[in-house]
Design a protein around this motif. Structure first.
Motif, mmCIF file in Angstrom:
data_model
loop_
_atom_site.group_PDB
_atom_site.id
_atom_site.type_symbol
_atom_site.label_atom_id
_atom_site.label_comp_id
_atom_site.label_asym_id
_atom_site.label_seq_id
_atom_site.Cartn_x
_atom_site.Cartn_y
_atom_site.Cartn_z
ATOM 1 N N VAL A 86 17.337 0.585 3.599
ATOM 2 C CA VAL A 86 16.674 0.267 2.329
ATOM 3 C C VAL A 86 15.469 1.199 2.213
ATOM 4 N N THR A 87 15.343 1.877 1.085
ATOM 5 C CA THR A 87 14.182 2.728 0.848
ATOM 6 C C THR A 87 13.186 1.963 -0.018
ATOM 7 N N ILE A 88 11.933 1.950 0.402
ATOM 8 C CA ILE A 88 10.883 1.298 -0.384
ATOM 9 C C ILE A 88 10.049 2.383 -1.048
ATOM 10 N N ARG A 89 9.920 2.264 -2.359
ATOM 11 C CA ARG A 89 9.060 3.157 -3.144
ATOM 12 C C ARG A 89 7.852 2.344 -3.588
ATOM 13 N N VAL A 90 6.677 2.916 -3.459
ATOM 14 C CA VAL A 90 5.452 2.234 -3.873
ATOM 15 C C VAL A 90 4.867 2.989 -5.061
ATOM 16 N N LEU A 91 4.746 2.275 -6.169
ATOM 17 C CA LEU A 91 4.218 2.852 -7.404
ATOM 18 C C LEU A 91 2.728 2.563 -7.509
ATOM 19 N N SER A 124 0.867 -1.177 0.000
ATOM 20 C CA SER A 124 0.000 0.000 0.000
ATOM 21 C C SER A 124 0.905 1.228 0.000
ATOM 22 N N GLU A 125 0.355 2.373 -0.316
ATOM 23 C CA GLU A 125 1.153 3.599 -0.361
ATOM 24 C C GLU A 125 1.776 3.898 1.001
ATOM 25 N N GLU A 126 1.132 3.477 2.079
ATOM 26 C CA GLU A 126 1.642 3.714 3.429
ATOM 27 C C GLU A 126 2.919 2.913 3.721
ATOM 28 N N ASP A 127 3.207 1.896 2.912
ATOM 29 C CA ASP A 127 4.418 1.085 3.111
ATOM 30 C C ASP A 127 5.676 1.790 2.631
#
Length: 150
Positions: free
Chosen positions: A134-139, A112-115
């Motif tokens: 680690v950076t997580i990007r949510v598309l 989800s975008e909140e992740d």
């Protein structure tokens, strides 16, 4: 016969990998880092995201974890291994430790975008833990366009 000290062979301590050439006697290749993970990963809303975190040999029995936070000091653990190889799950997040390949597999299901944000792969040890960010990007999720029906 001489004293026991006469039979001891003293050698110089091994040289560090940054002195001498690899292959020279006493030169041991040292890992550049004790923990390696991608700096950034991305996934789409609704899909699962997996990433690998490699650790140096010798840390197999240590607790590995995945935490969320902007800095290593404000990081909150999301899931951890308890030092075992058996996969563990907490909600949508799972962690599995492979002692043979010194590899931790982290999976976050149904993104989800909140992740999105800053996370850390960590190895718990006495003193300061070994951690790497680690950076997580949510598309956005894929959108289906219906053109027409037959």
């Amino acid at each position: 016969m001489g004293s026991p000290q006469e039979h001891l062979s003293l050698t110089a301590p091994p040289r560090r990998a940054d002195k001498g050439r690899l292959g020279d006697p006493g030169v041991v290749p040292l890992p550049c880092q004790a923990l390696v993970a991608p700096r950034e990963v991305s996934g789409r809303v609704g899909q699962a995201l997996s990433l690998n975190c490699w650790y140096a040999p010798g840390y197999q029995g240590y607790n590995k974890y995945w935490c969320h936070g902007a800095s290593r000091d404000s990081c909150r653990k999301v899931v951890e291994t308890a030092g075992r190889e058996a996969p563990r799950q907490r909600g949508r997040v799972s962690i599995a430790d492979n002692h043979v390949f010194c590899l931790v597999l982290l999976t976050l299901g149904e993104l989800s975008e909140e992740d999105a944000g800053s996370y850390w792969c960590g190895v718990e040890r006495v003193g300061r833990d070994i951690m790497t960010p680690v950076t997580i990007r949510v598309l956005p999720g894929e959108r289906w366009h219906v053109v027409g029906f037959l």
